[in-house]
Write an enzyme that holds these catalytic residues in place. Structure first.
Site, PDB file in Angstrom:
ATOM      1  N   ARG A 108       0.814  -1.225   0.000  1.00  0.00           N
ATOM      2  CA  ARG A 108       0.000   0.000   0.000  1.00  0.00           C
ATOM      3  C   ARG A 108       0.840   1.265   0.000  1.00  0.00           C
ATOM      4  NH1 ARG A 108      -5.689  -0.676   2.158  1.00  0.00           N
ATOM      5  NH2 ARG A 108      -5.904  -2.917   2.057  1.00  0.00           N
ATOM      6  N   TYR A 213      -0.790 -13.517  -1.497  1.00  0.00           N
ATOM      7  CA  TYR A 213      -0.308 -13.251  -2.858  1.00  0.00           C
ATOM      8  C   TYR A 213       1.056 -12.571  -2.762  1.00  0.00           C
ATOM      9  CZ  TYR A 213      -2.683  -8.871  -1.587  1.00  0.00           C
ATOM     10  OH  TYR A 213      -3.114  -7.752  -0.918  1.00  0.00           O
ATOM     11  N   ASP A 292     -14.762   3.377   1.051  1.00  0.00           N
ATOM     12  CA  ASP A 292     -15.243   2.694   2.250  1.00  0.00           C
ATOM     13  C   ASP A 292     -16.212   3.559   3.058  1.00  0.00           C
ATOM     14  OD1 ASP A 292     -13.762   0.501   1.654  1.00  0.00           O
ATOM     15  OD2 ASP A 292     -12.617   0.453   3.521  1.00  0.00           O
TER      16      ASP A 292
END
Ligand code: FAD
Length: 389
Positions: A108, A213, A292
């Site tokens: 991120r 991942y 969000d």
């Protein structure tokens, strides 16, 4: 929208920064106000699918993402104990050809850095919005550091526990899902028992699942291990520290590759997973919500950030093409049904991923043969083109 209209974006997360970059690309100015003293997220990565990456490519992030993102080899579903492959789907070159953009695992902080470069000097750190009022000629914004600003349009991109949301919907709080997660980054070389560390994999088991991942140059694996507990979340914060042994106990009997990942996490804490009830109104009196703040979903489709990026592309395109009220109405119309469908699907996925071995798990496994169809309706979407049409 008029070039003199000022836009204040509250929240410098993925949504706020993407919106600022998208507006800037259209010659519209916006200032991002972020409460944190720096743009960073510790120990967490994000999976970006073609619907998100297509938007980011259009914002000029193609090279930056290729540099910091890892393309997983396959999407694989496995049994929690035996590790048997239940279903698999290629997400490499063939995926990119099919959906028009790649699939990436990205840290991120790297994504935020790429976005912040495009936003230039329009990000104000250390600015936590505490109050807002209609000044008769726009909105007056007050921040915890004593600063004051004004804007014609305020965008609440301030996440699942949004402050801005109450100006649009009243007191609508986030809903605890009854599930919580443990996250971590582990060098792939420390996971000798993990099959296919270069793939994006779901390990499905009784009352829990693990997703992982590769990120960066592929040498590090990011994982999220989700358990169906605690029933209630009592704390004020959404994380709590937990001894590593207790985390590990939740995965007793799981495949050694999964246990290695959990036991090597450097972040021994539990994250409560929250969602949001679908909202009927996304904007009111020049205040609009995004990401969000308006449609927080469970992370089991890897779509929270991707839908947020789609929101940002849509809102920027609508504001570019119409005056404020028309633009906001069009934005809500274009985004509400789609995000609601993904949101609903993310809650269903939570239950399906946690089934004990048995008849229902076998039915779910057969249904996983449909992955290509599921991917198509979510990953093939072109948010900007849809808004421009
Ligand atoms: P956020 O990223 O939460 O950003 C909100 C920002 O607003 C923050 O920087 C915050 O500091 C700031 N802020 C809050 N209040 C104020 C205030 N009053 N004033 C100023 N600033 C404020 N999605 C995916 O697509 N793929 C994934 O793989 C994925 N994995 C996930 C794993 C986990 C464990 C979780 C919990 C979520 C995951 N998601 C994933 C979802 C994704 O993280 C979110 O959907 C996405 O970050 C939402 O972006 P946002 O900009 O709306 O909010």
């Amino acid at each position: 929208m008029s070039a003199t209209t000022s836009v204040a974006i509250i929240g410098g997360g993925i949504g706020g920064l993407t919106l600022a970059a998208a507006l800037r690309r259209r010659g519209m100015d916006a200032v991002v106000y972020e409460q944190a003293p720096e743009l960073r997220e510790v120990g967490a990565a994000v999976a970006l699918s073609a619907n998100g990456n297509r938007v980011l490519h259009e914002l000029g992030l193609r090279d930056g993402l290729a540099e910091c993102g890892a393309v997983p080899t396959e999407l694989i579903y496995r049994n929690w104990g035996s590790g048997a492959r239940i279903a698999a789907y290629g997400v490499g070159a063939d995926y990119e050809r099919r959906f028009g953009a790649p699939y990436y695992g990205v840290h991120r902080a790297d994504l935020q850095k790429c976005l912040a470069r495009v936003c230039g000097d329009r990000v104000r750190l250390n600015h936590r919005l505490v109050d807002m009022a209609d000044s008769g000629n726009g909105h007056r914004l007050e921040f915890a550091n004593g600063a004051v600003a004004s804007a014609d349009l305020v965008v609440g991109a301030d996440g699942v526990h949004s402050t801005v949301r109450r100006w649009v919907t009243g007191e609508e709080t986030a809903v605890y899902s009854g599930t919580s997660g443990f996250r971590g980054l582990v060098p792939a070389e420390q996971l000798p028992s993990l099959p296919d560390p270069g793939a994006i994999q779901f390990w499905m088991g009784p009352g829990a699942h693990v997703l992982h991942y590769p990120i960066g140059d592929g040498s590090v694996v990011n994982f999220l291990a989700v358990v169906h507990e605690p029933e209630q979340w009592a704390g004020d914060t959404w994380t709590e520290r937990m001894p590593l042994e207790e985390i590990s106990t939740c995965f007793d009997g799981w495949h050694p590759g999964v246990r290695e990942m959990i036991e090597r996490t450097s972040l021994p804490q539990r994250w409560a997973l929250f969602g949001q009830r679908p909202l009927n109104h996304w904007y009111r009196d020049g205040v609009v919500l995004l990401g969000d703040a308006v449609h927080a979903m469970l992370p089991h489709h890897g779509q929270g950030a991707n839908q947020t990026i789609e929101d940002a592309a849509t809102l920027a395109e609508c504001l570019h093409r119409a005056d404020r009220e028309e633009a906001l109405a069009r934005y809500e119309r274009l985004r509400r049904a789609r995000t609601r469908a993904v949101q609903r699907s993310s809650w269903t996925a939570s239950d399906l991923l946690h089934l004990p071995d048995g008849l229902r798990a076998e039915q779910r496994n057969r249904a996983l043969e449909n992955i290509p169809a599921t991917l198509r309706w979510i990953h093939a979407h072109d948010a900007r083109a849809t808004a421009a049409a």
